[in-house]
Every structure is written in structure tokens, then in C-alpha cells.
Design an enzyme around this catalytic site. Structure first.
Site: not given
Length: 332
Positions: A134, A179, A182, A202
Site C-alpha cells: 500500500a 498488496g 497479493e 496487514e
């Protein structure tokens, strides 16, 4: 942004760079890109753009015009059919900010309809970083509603990557956190350097994986191990990632810092000679079949198999076998 697609020699050829300089002075400016792609992204997931406007205006004032944060290159010669998605946001370490996500969405959309692309390799041009996750500076400017909407769009991007019809490979040569991991999980295959660091961290930030990680990680490494990794926010290196099945291949890092990319390219070259339609249909059968019961999976396999029977490539494969020669597939 189809103008970003360019043909250059393979990795042994001349050096290349992001196309920020080419984009400067053209009609594709970052502020326009934000407006167009922001509307498309939010409309694609059923979200009105008005709800995004306040944070969107802040980004417009803070992002420099004409900067390419994601670029494409098509390989040539013996590697024709391999396309690289190159992440090149050095300042923010490929953080998933608004401009980065918008440009990535545009390029992935371009690839999805390109039948000449046989394998896509996602790599980073930022040393020791794949994707840092992020963009916390941007997130700090968002209120709760804006943050939720942005992550919803980010989740949609990862699904878009996962839905590409051709095989995709993430080359993790450095940090892939939150992310960033991900994004790698949205790819079909992953290679990593032993020195890479990966993790869905996270929970250490008071969050949980929100761009598909809570769903894709257990499908990759199993539910128990995924729970351990997510609950603890643990980071793992390339060797551990290989042992748990998080990556397909892991290698020692080299002096140029791109060992995982080189391994990804080697893997792509193993896929490249195979019949393109058959490979795409195999991906569809695997992806759809894993989500259903075995009986339904068999029906999916039959439908996918039916797609390859009438192809010229199937006839070529049979002929090559009988004639004892390498097949020459054309993707038809």
C-alpha cells in the site's frame, strides 16, 4: 496506453527505460489518466466516482504529469510471445498508489485481448523491491469510505490480473509485502530470489489482506499455513516460500539483482513452445475446476477440451508426433 507496447531486443540487447519522457507533452497526462481510469475502475465495480472525488483531487495536485509507473515490453527473436510488465515506480518502491493502479489496469486490459501474447512476466525495475504494498502516504489522505472504495478497486485489479487468459509469472527479486504479495498471488506462477521477503503483513497495521490475499493464499499453501502467516504477519524468504509452496522456484540472488526474473524468463521459455490455445484452455480448466466439486470440474474440463479439438494446433501436434519432429504451433 497501447503506445506503451514496444518491441525491443531480448534481455541481452540494449537497455530500456520507462516511457515517462515519451509520454510528456502528449495527451496522455497523469491527471487525465486519473480521471479516465478512475471512472472506469469504479464503474467496473459498481462504485460512483463522486464518492472518490475528494481524495482524487488531492492526488491530482500531488502527482507529476506524464510519469509512467508501469511499462510493457515485448521480447523478440526466440522469445517472441513473451511480454514483460515492468513496475518502475522507484520513489515509492512500486507502492500501490492511484496512478500505479490505474496504469496497471490499463496495461492488463490491453494484454487480455492480445492473442499474440503467450506468457506474461511481472517484474520490478526497482532494486531489491517487487512491490512494497500500500501507498501509505496516499492512504493517509483518505477517509474511511474513500479507503474502502480504493481497496475495492485494488481487489478488482488483482482479479483482472488473475483472469488474464495466458499464463502469468511473478518474478520476486525483493520485497513483496501486503498488496505486493497479493499481486504476486494473482499470477499463476512465482519465482523468487532466496533474499526476497514476502508476507501478508496487514494484521501488523491493524488490517487484514484486502486485495484477495485472504482467499488466494490458502488456495496456494493450504488453510492452516495461510492462517499462521496472516495471523502473525510473518515474512518469509525465498527458500521458505519454496518449501511451503508459495513460489514455484527459488534461486540464489545474482550480482545484478535479477535472479528471480532470469528464472521466470527460463520458466516462460519452457511454456512458450507449447500450443497456445491448449495452454489457455488448460489454465481455464484449472482455475474454474478448483472452485467446484469434482463432477462439475470434469464437466468444465470437457468444455475446455472441446475448444482445442478443432484447432489447427491439435492437428499440427498429431502430425509432428507421427513425423517425429518438433511441432510448429501458430495459436490457431
Amino acid at each position: 496506453m497501447t503506445s506503451l507496447l514496444r518491441r525491443v531486443p531480448g534481455p541481452s540487447g540494449p537497455s530500456w527505460r520507462c516511457l515517462g519522457a515519451i509520454l510528456r507533452g502528449t495527451h496522455i497526462r497523469t491527471s487525465h489518466l486519473i480521471q479516465r481510469e478512475g471512472a472506469r475502475m469504479l464503474a467496473g465495480v459498481g462504485i460512483p466516482l463522486a464518492a472518490y472525488s475528494r481524495a482524487h483531487r488531492r492526488w491530482q495536485h500531488t502527482e507529476a504529469a506524464g510519469r509512467a509507473e508501469v511499462d510493457l515490453r515485448r521480447l523478440e527473436e526466440g522469445d517472441d510471445g513473451i511480454v514483460e510488465v515492468m513496475m518502475c515506480q522507484h520513489k515509492a518502491r512500486n507502492a500501490l498508489g492511484h496512478v500505479f493502479v490505474s496504469q496497471m489496469r490499463e496495461l492488463v486490459s490491453t494484454l487480455s485481448d492480445d492473442s499474440s501474447v503467450r506468457v506474461v512476466v511481472f517484474r520490478s525495475l526497482v532494486p531489491r523491491v517487487f512491490c512494497a504494498g500500500a501507498d501509505l502516504k496516499e492512504r493517509a489522505l483518505m477517509n474511511n469510505s474513500e479507503s474502502d472504495l480504493f481497496v475495492h478497486g485494488l481487489r478488482s485489479l488483482m482479479t483482472q490480473i488473475a483472469s488474464l487468459p495466458m499464463p502469468t509469472i511473478a518474478a520476486v527479486d525483493g520485497v513483496a509485502l501486503g498488496g505486493g504479495l497479493e499481486l504476486a498471488l494473482a499470477c499463476d506462477l512465482r519465482t523468487a530470489a532466496y533474499s526476497a521477503q514476502m508476507g501478508l503483513i496487514e494484521t501488523t497495521r491493524g488490517l487484514l489482506p484486502g486485495a484477495g490475499g485472504s482467499q488466494r493464499l490458502p488456495r496456494t499453501v493450504g488453510i492452516a499455513l495461510a492462517k499462521e502467516l496472516i495471523f502473525t504477519g510473518k515474512r518469509v524468504g525465498g527458500q521458505a516460500a519454496l518449501e511451503m509452496g508459495l513460489v514455484n522456484r527459488a534461486v540464489e540472488q545474482n550480482q545484478t539483482g535479477d535472479a528471480a526474473y532470469r528464472e521466470a524468463l527460463s520458466l516462460a521459455r519452457e511454456i512458450l513452445p507449447q500450443a497456445p490455445v491448449a495452454v489457455r484452455m488448460a489454465k481455464e480448466a484449472l482455475n474454474k475446476g478448483i472452485e467446484v466439486d469434482i463432477t462439475s470440474g470434469m464437466a468444465i474440463e470437457r468444455m475446455c477440451y472441446a475448444q482445442v479439438i478443432p484447432t489447427r494446433d491439435r492437428q499440427e501436434g498429431m502430425a509432428a508426433f507421427i513425423e517425429k519432429r518438433p511441432p510448429r504451433y501458430t495459436g490457431e
